[in-house]
Motif scaffolding. Structure first.
Motif, PDB file in Angstrom:
ATOM      1  N   ASN A 197      31.991  39.138  32.543  1.00 14.19           N
ATOM      2  CA  ASN A 197      33.194  38.581  33.146  1.00 14.19           C
ATOM      3  C   ASN A 197      34.363  38.629  32.165  1.00 14.19           C
ATOM      4  O   ASN A 197      34.995  37.621  31.893  1.00 14.19           O
ATOM      5  N   PHE A 237      36.376  39.050  37.174  1.00 17.62           N
ATOM      6  CA  PHE A 237      36.489  37.641  37.541  1.00 17.62           C
ATOM      7  C   PHE A 237      36.744  37.485  39.036  1.00 17.62           C
ATOM      8  O   PHE A 237      36.194  36.582  39.677  1.00 17.62           O
ATOM      9  N   THR A 238      37.590  38.343  39.611  1.00 16.49           N
ATOM     10  CA  THR A 238      38.002  38.177  41.008  1.00 16.49           C
ATOM     11  C   THR A 238      37.190  39.015  41.988  1.00 16.49           C
ATOM     12  O   THR A 238      37.001  38.604  43.138  1.00 16.49           O
ATOM     13  N   GLY A 243      32.944  33.650  36.738  1.00 22.95           N
ATOM     14  CA  GLY A 243      33.783  34.303  37.728  1.00 22.95           C
ATOM     15  C   GLY A 243      33.107  34.444  39.078  1.00 22.95           C
ATOM     16  O   GLY A 243      32.172  33.718  39.416  1.00 22.95           O
ATOM     17  N   ASN A 263      37.170  29.579  42.363  1.00 25.61           N
ATOM     18  CA  ASN A 263      37.405  30.986  42.061  1.00 25.61           C
ATOM     19  C   ASN A 263      38.484  31.588  42.964  1.00 25.61           C
ATOM     20  O   ASN A 263      39.363  32.319  42.490  1.00 25.61           O
TER      21      ASN A 263
END
Length: 495
Positions: free
Chosen positions: A27, A33-34, A169, A343
């Motif tokens: 991550n 992360f997204t 993430g 998140n």
């Protein structure tokens, strides 16, 4: 709860945090992360979408509603196949073509920055209240069972979820969602089995007592719009689930984490349809609880609220060790929803309010924004949950107001998708009218009587507020856009 139950519950909480945090090494970029580098297995994303549907609220509320009334809530579940089909047919291809981690980039492309900012802010406020409410309810359950301090439970739970959501993430979120989905399903299955074998005269007694009290009814099939008939709940479910699948960042982000459009469609379809039988399981638990406590009336304290009957059963009727597992399954439902909100909210903040390029120089800055946003969102949701301990009524009102404004999201999206000629100004007018309609239908039955305006209060069921609000946004925006288009066309011809 016995010491073994407490140990199992704490072990689950620690295990989830450690497992989610283990994704930290994978991550290291904003894309990871997204979107998880779009390498997450389809079955994991499917379970994550399902877990997003099921919060601890529904885990406890559906059995409570079935215990108190009937299966009217199942009409909501029956709307999901339609919403799932719309996702596969329209929503997934649309968002995959836009190719943005944020669901609201599309609205910016259609109507301008104001649309993105409006919807993003309303989404963030709604998610903040949702996460805070779930934290509060989880703490209330543990406080009731173990008499631990409410604020301490909220802080520990909130920071535990924040830790693995921040470090791992979206990969940590969807993988822990998948585990938690399996745990909550197993917990429901175990409860059903326990109730079946606990009936003095066998499983048939559940159906006999329930049928005698009309507990399997789906509600009235009348056409009135003033009560929660089958049709009112079904229509409400269609609009709510179209909003979930069509404009909610929690779902859209999962479409984008899939490796391809084909896999994203599979995840949307399976994740949604899985909720239908599982919600039936929750409702059956409520019905079985009614039959169980009718057959063994001395086991339930008189005056126990319907939404506390299931927790009472978990705490008092399950074998030692399994109570801790069931409490963990309720926590699983809540934690999956909170981690998703953390998140998704951080993703919206980065994508919609900072708009950093993919330049390597911006990599560290993007990660710092995502980490900071995750921390601040978690911090404020913990604050909301702690505030609810003493001022629930004020926050309930705020939550209702936030729901009113978020109700404009679906109408704006449909206007942009279906009516390509409509531009910014008609869309703004539509949103204003739609929000006013939703506000009137939601709040007038509560506030107007206090002001002596009972005759002007909405007579319609509050479930229909999003229906009429969405229609108002679309109709006003569509008509306004077409009028402006015709005027401009005439001016161009005359010129």
């Amino acid at each position: 709860m016995s010491k073994l139950d407490v140990i199992i519950f704490i072990a689950y909480l620690v295990g989830i945090v450690l497992f989610g945090s283990s994704f930290y090494k994978k991550n290291k970029s904003a894309s990871a992360f997204t979107l998880g580098n779009q390498s997450i297995p389809t079955w994991v994303i499917s379970l994550s979408i399902f877990a997003t549907f099921v919060s601890s609220i529904s885990y406890l509320a559906l059995p409570g509603q079935a215990y108190l009334t009937n299966w009217n809530a199942f009409a909501f579940s029956l709307s999901i196949p339609f919403a799932s089909y719309m996702a596969v047919r329209f929503f997934v291809p649309l968002y995959r073509s836009v190719n943005s981690p944020s669901a609201y980039t599309y609205l910016e492309n259609r109507f301008g920055t104001w649309a993105k900012v409006y919807v993003s802010v309303m989404y963030l406020l709604t998610q903040l209240m949702r996460a805070g409410t779930i934290l509060f309810l989880l703490a209330l359950m543990v406080h009731t069972l173990l008499n631990w301090d409410m604020a301490t439970i909220i802080i520990v739970t909130g920071f535990s979820v924040m830790l693995y959501s921040l470090l791992g993430g979206i990969q940590a979120v969807v993988w822990t969602d998948a585990i938690q989905a399996i745990i909550l399903i197993l917990g429901a299955v175990f409860c059903i089995g326990t109730l079946i074998f606990a009936m003095p005269e066998g499983v048939g007694q559940i159906f006999e007592i329930a049928a005698a009290n009309d507990k399997f009814s789906l509600g009235s099939f009348g056409t009135e719009l003033t009560s929660s008939t089958f049709w009112v709940v079904l229509i409400y479910g269609i609009f709510i689930n179209l909003q979930n699948y069509g404009i909610d960042q929690n779902y859209i982000q999962r479409y984008m984490t899939s490796s391809s459009e084909r896999e994203a469609k599979k995840s949307a379809l399976v994740g949604g349809l899985l909720y239908v039988p599982v919600s039936a399981m929750f409702l059956f638990i409520g019905t079985a609880l009614f039959s169980f406590y009718q057959a063994k009336s001395g086991l339930l304290l008189e005056g126990t609220p319907a939404d506390k009957v299931f927790p009472w059963f978990i705490a008092n009727q399950l074998p030692v060790g399994f109570t801790g597992f069931l409490i963990a399954s309720v926590f699983a439902a809540g934690m999956s929803t909170i981690s998703t909100s953390i998140n998704s909210s951080a993703t919206v903040i980065l994508t919609d309010f900072f708009k950093l390029s993919d330049d390597p120089e911006n990599g560290k800055k993007s990660m710092m924004i995502l980490y900071s946003a995750s921390f601040l969102f978690s911090f404020f949701s913990i604050g909301v949950a702690i505030a609810m301990i003493n001022v629930q009524s004020a926050l309930d009102a705020w939550w209702k107001l936030a729901s009113i404004f978020s109700g404009g999201m679906l109408g704006l999206f449909l206007l942009g998708y279906v009516a390509p000629k409509v531009t910014g100004k008609p869309a703004i007018a539509g949103v204003i009218v739609g929000v006013l309609v939703i506000g009137w239908m939601s709040l007038s039955p509560i506030w107007f009587p206090e002001w002596g305006l009972e005759d002007y209060a909405s007579p319609l069921h509050s479930y229909l507020s999003i229906v009429f609000g969405t229609v108002a946004i679309f109709v006003v925006g569509f008509l306004g856009g077409n009028v402006i288009h015709r005027v401009r066309k005439k001016v161009a011809v005359n010129a």
